[in-house]
Design an enzyme around this catalytic site. Sequence first.
Site, mmCIF file in Angstrom:
data_model
loop_
_atom_site.group_PDB
_atom_site.id
_atom_site.type_symbol
_atom_site.label_atom_id
_atom_site.label_comp_id
_atom_site.label_asym_id
_atom_site.label_seq_id
_atom_site.Cartn_x
_atom_site.Cartn_y
_atom_site.Cartn_z
ATOM 1 N N TYR A 1 0.841 -1.199 0.000
ATOM 2 C CA TYR A 1 0.000 0.000 0.000
ATOM 3 C C TYR A 1 0.884 1.260 0.000
ATOM 4 O O TYR A 1 1.872 1.332 0.753
ATOM 5 C CB TYR A 1 -0.843 -0.080 1.278
ATOM 6 N N ASP B 1 -0.086 -7.042 6.058
ATOM 7 C CA ASP B 1 -1.328 -6.284 5.881
ATOM 8 C C ASP B 1 -2.378 -7.283 5.419
ATOM 9 O O ASP B 1 -2.335 -7.778 4.294
ATOM 10 C CB ASP B 1 -1.099 -5.163 4.853
ATOM 11 N N LYS C 1 -12.133 -1.011 6.245
ATOM 12 C CA LYS C 1 -12.632 -1.772 5.093
ATOM 13 C C LYS C 1 -13.648 -2.824 5.566
ATOM 14 O O LYS C 1 -14.746 -2.464 5.929
ATOM 15 C CB LYS C 1 -11.449 -2.379 4.343
#
Length: 388
Positions: free
Chosen positions: A108, A180, A205
Amino acid sequence: MQKKHGQETIIAHCGRNPEQHYGAVNTPIYRASTILFPTLGQLDAKDGAKLRYGRRGTPTTHSLEDAICALEEADAALIAPSGVMALSVVLMSFADQGAHFLVSDNSYGPTRKFCSQLLSRFGVETTYYDPSIGAGIEELIRPETRLIWMESPGSQTFEVQDVLAITAIARKKGVATAIDNTWSGGYFCKPILQGVDISLQAGTKYISGHSDIMLGTIACTASVYERLRETYLRFGVCVSPDDAFLAMRGIRTLGVRMRQHETNALAVADWLASRDEVIRIMHPGRASDPYHDVWKRHFTGSSGLFGFVIRETDRTALARMFDGFTLFGMGSSWGGFESLMVPSNPSVYRTATQWSPGGQTIRIHVGLEDPADLIGEIEAGFARLKSA
Ligand SMILES: *Cc1c(COP(=O)(O)O)cnc(C)c1O
């Protein structure tokens, strides 16, 4: 105690203690900064108390920590006000002077920036590695390597990492590992059981699931908990009880949501695969995906987020396609009940590997709508793309 139950039972019962809250099924929202101690003796003993000051947590936030710990099958958990805060706490915890980090090239963007733009100022060096490296990670480990960072699948390009191979080597070499785990929601993957020390998520999320809170979660083994907690406390990281409550509400439906996201996303991906406009699909849950075998060894299912590549086009034609969508939203984030689609350009981030798929990369989050409606909407979008 919770491990002997099935996952759906854990999701229904984790982080709840009705008898401590007048029988209320869910831990209520406790808003508190000051916590009062009735006697000087208890005030003097407050360092050992579970509740001592609002920043140190309330029953609402402790419930969420307990739930994350149970969901991720970890020894302990911490929660943060965003996914980026969670990943910053983890990275900072291993940023000893002169330390070296290994970070997957598909990570990310803000993870990379925290390493390259912030930690570099303190003498921490980062090497980005090919996400497909597997056991080859051993050659990149130096005496000063403190942390191996993984993201699997990468949330832009969907490479799945051989986490079992990497953690076996990391354990042998005494290097900590973090992953992650946002893509799986903690539902389809249990990294702690695969030898990872720290599994973090953007709770924003799937844990939230409703696109209305910011949250980060950190689940870890006992061996790294004190180190992480030290950083967490020094920064004064804390989460609002309202957000913690909404996250708990999200968790209760995580299982049914994730399984429906999976079904819907596979239906949309299969339809895309039949289309002439599409030259590639990045979805590790599909048998034809190059990462399918490694995915099967690490995941029990797939979520709603995947990528695909359409034939090269110009921005005007792309706008015709995207601007006409009514069901697909355009915006950052994913993991909510609703569908999203955005064009992406993953090649700008990468340094260790290249991303040149020969067309326009698109990231799609398939929500809980009727997949036939979503497919109809994409089909009309493809027609707009071609209309001159
Ligand atoms: C969104 C996201 C984050 C960051 O979470 P925020 O809550 O937006 O700070 C981290 N990792 C991945 C893979 C993400 O998609």
